[in-house]
Every structure is written in structure tokens, then in C-alpha cells.
Motif scaffolding. Structure first.
Motif, PDB file in Angstrom:
ATOM      1  N   VAL A  51       0.851  -1.192   0.000  1.00 26.60           N
ATOM      2  CA  VAL A  51       0.000   0.000   0.000  1.00 26.60           C
ATOM      3  C   VAL A  51       0.885   1.240   0.000  1.00 26.60           C
ATOM      4  O   VAL A  51       1.767   1.381   0.851  1.00 26.60           O
ATOM      5  N   TYR A  52       0.627   2.138  -0.961  1.00 30.76           N
ATOM      6  CA  TYR A  52       1.385   3.388  -1.099  1.00 30.76           C
ATOM      7  C   TYR A  52       0.460   4.552  -0.755  1.00 30.76           C
ATOM      8  O   TYR A  52      -0.675   4.613  -1.226  1.00 30.76           O
ATOM      9  N   THR A  53       0.972   5.480   0.068  1.00 27.35           N
ATOM     10  CA  THR A  53       0.153   6.606   0.505  1.00 27.35           C
ATOM     11  C   THR A  53       0.682   7.950   0.030  1.00 27.35           C
ATOM     12  O   THR A  53      -0.082   8.827  -0.345  1.00 27.35           O
ATOM     13  N   ARG A  54       1.987   8.128   0.057  1.00 33.14           N
ATOM     14  CA  ARG A  54       2.596   9.388  -0.366  1.00 33.14           C
ATOM     15  C   ARG A  54       4.090   9.179  -0.502  1.00 33.14           C
ATOM     16  O   ARG A  54       4.637   8.178  -0.019  1.00 33.14           O
ATOM     17  N   ARG A  55       4.770  10.131  -1.149  1.00 31.66           N
ATOM     18  CA  ARG A  55       6.228  10.080  -1.199  1.00 31.66           C
ATOM     19  C   ARG A  55       6.766  10.396   0.183  1.00 31.66           C
ATOM     20  O   ARG A  55       6.185  11.195   0.920  1.00 31.66           O
ATOM     21  N   ALA A  56       7.895   9.760   0.525  1.00 31.23           N
ATOM     22  CA  ALA A  56       8.480   9.976   1.849  1.00 31.23           C
ATOM     23  C   ALA A  56       8.769  11.447   2.081  1.00 31.23           C
ATOM     24  O   ALA A  56       9.142  12.179   1.161  1.00 31.23           O
TER      25      ALA A  56
END
Length: 298
Positions: free
Chosen positions: A69-74
């Protein structure tokens, strides 16, 4: 985006003779029976093959093989470790859910509009790259629009399921997909995009309503998708105040943010109007708009 191959032109310098040094005689043409000249060899070889675009990045499976699951760039310094001073690049991904539930065909037949061509036109006019999370049922209802979005290099189409039924319950009153049918529901959406003629399709999936659990992540593992969520909620669903939507986005965006909005006139009627304020204000703050694939690549 398609990569462009650059051909360099070879420049030949011509020296001028002097009284002491006469100019050199012109070079003879290669003999007809000799080896072909380098120029002729290059011509015979034909044009160089086009550079193959890089595949969209995906994330490795999570523990136990769960769908990642990807939410945002670090955030700044997270990837490099604590105590770093590396500044985060001012990029933001605007994403738009093209929602249509499998059982909403009769409502569309009666005139309800689940599309928003004016929004897509505004994104093009403002030169905004974006990712559209589309349901397969939406692509079936609006195949010409799905193709138009899916062949435009400014956009990419990601998977929002075929049915727009929930993959975990409860989920805003949505019907629920049975666990054994989840992977097939996702694949059916990809098939619908292909049938519509879309080309720029990426292996990303957004859960309807954003609802999921470990069982859903396990069920989708065979599809190889990366699930994509968000860190900024626009609040455009059923909103009537475009300025309130714009302010919510502008207040929430940080470098590397991923914003969720909608591409459905009946359920999000003021999104296009809000975009006309959001885009110039974020650009004035130094932000650049990218697709999810570019955000993830970073």
C-alpha cells in the motif's frame, strides 16, 4: 511519456587556404566498387529503434506476500535517515476517482452523469499531469472518454475495481465483493480499459471507499498491483462549495502529497471549479504536478 531520441548532426569544418598553404583539394567520392561510406552504412541501417519507456514502478509485496500500500512520497529526510537536511521536492499528485457502481446502469440510462469531461478539459488546458482511478463499469459506460484519457500522455489510468463494491465491510453502505471474487473484479476492470482502447494503464489499484483489510490485501496479491491510498482528502464528494474544497486541498498539501478527488459530475459537481483555483495557487507556491507513477518513482 514517450521518450524522444535525439539525432546529432555532424558538422564538418572547412579551412581557408593562405598564400603559403594552398587549400586542400576536394575529397574524391568513394569508388562504386569499394566499401560503402559511413553515411551510406548509417542510411542502410535504417532509423534507430525508439527508446522503450520505463515500466511504471511498483512496490514489493508486504509481509506474508500481502499487496503493498502506497500513501505518499516519503517526507524530507525520511529516506535518507533522521537528522538529514535534504529538502523535499515540491511535487504533488492529483488523483481523480471515476466512480460508477456496477448497478448504476439504470441511473445512467435515465440521464445521471457519472463522467466529467469539463474537468478533463480543464486539466489539459492547465497542463496538469494526473492519474485517473477508473472503474471498469465507468469505462464501459463512457468508452470514448476512457480511450481519450488513456491515450493522452498527460494522464494514466489506474484500477478502481470493476464494480466499485467494497473490498472490506462496513464501507459507506457499499455492497461487498466476496473474497474469492476480488482478484477477478480487478482483472475485469483492466479488461474493460483494454477493450475501450486505453493505452496508458498502470498497475495501481485504489480500494472503493478506501476500505481494505489484510484479507483483501491477500486476495489481491495474485494481481501484482500496488494499492494506492492518499494523504490529502479533498472533500469534493457531494460538496457544493468549490472554495471549501480548494481550501481543504491547499491546507493539506505538503511536498510529496497524494490528493484524492473525483471525476463524477453527479457525485462531485464542483471539482472542476475547485481545480481552477487549486492549480495556480499550488504553482505559485512552487509545486509541480505529477502522476502517481512519477511520485512513486521518486
Amino acid at each position: 511519456m514517450a521518450a524522444l531520441g535525439l539525432l546529432g548532426a555532424a558538422l564538418v569544418g572547412c579551412g581557408r587556404g593562405t598564400a603559403e598553404t594552398p587549400p586542400a583539394p576536394p575529397a574524391k567520392e568513394p569508388a562504386a566498387t569499394g566499401s560503402p561510406s559511413p553515411r551510406a552504412s548509417a542510411a542502410a541501417a535504417g532509423p534507430k529503434p525508439a527508446r522503450v519507456p520505463a515500466a511504471p514502478p511498483t512496490m514489493a509485496p508486504g509481509p506474508g506476500g500481502l499487496t503493498p500500500v502506497y500513501t505518499r512520497r516519503a517526507k524530507a529526510g525520511e529516506a535518507a535517515g533522521p537528522g538529514t537536511s535534504k529538502a523535499a521536492e515540491k511535487v504533488v499528485a492529483l488523483t481523480f476517482d471515476a466512480d460508477m457502481t456496477a448497478d448504476q446502469g439504470p441511473r445512467a440510462a435515465q440521464g445521471e452523469r457519472f463522467d466529467n469531461p469539463q474537468l478533463i478539459a480543464t486539466l489539459r488546458r492547465l497542463k496538469v499531469d494526473a492519474t485517473v482511478f477508473m472503474t471498469g463499469r465507468w469505462a464501459e459506460e463512457y468508452p470514448d472518454q476512457a480511450k481519450s484519457i488513456g491515450v493522452d500522455p498527460r494522464f494514466e489510468i489506474a484500477n478502481h475495481s470493476y464494480s466499485h463494491y467494497a473490498f472490506a465491510s462496513p464501507c459507506y453502505g457499499l455492497p461487498t465483493v466476496a473474497k474469492p471474487d476480488m482478484a477477478d473484479d480487478v482483472q475485469r476492470a483492466f479488461d474493460a480499459f483494454r477493450d475501450a482502447g486505453a493505452v496508458n494503464v498502470v498497475p495501481y489499484f485504489r480500494f472503493p471507499g478506501g476500505c481494505y483489510d489484510d484479507a483483501a490485501l491477500r486476495a489481491l496479491a495474485p494481481t501484482g498491483v500496488t494499492a494506492v491510498q492518499w494523504d490529502v482528502v479533498s472533500g469534493d464528494a457531494f460538496a457544493k462549495d468549490a472554495d471549501a474544497v480548494a481550501e481543504q486541498v491547499l491546507d493539506g498539501v505538503r511536498p510529496g502529497s497524494l490528493v484524492v478527488m473525483h471525476c463524477t459530475r453527479s457525485a462531485a459537481p464542483v471539482t472542476e471549479q475547485a481545480i481552477r483555483r487549486i492549480v495556480p495557487e499550488l504553482r505559485a507556491r512552487g509545486y509541480r504536478f505529477v502522476k502517481v507513477s512519477e511520485l512513486m518513482r521518486g
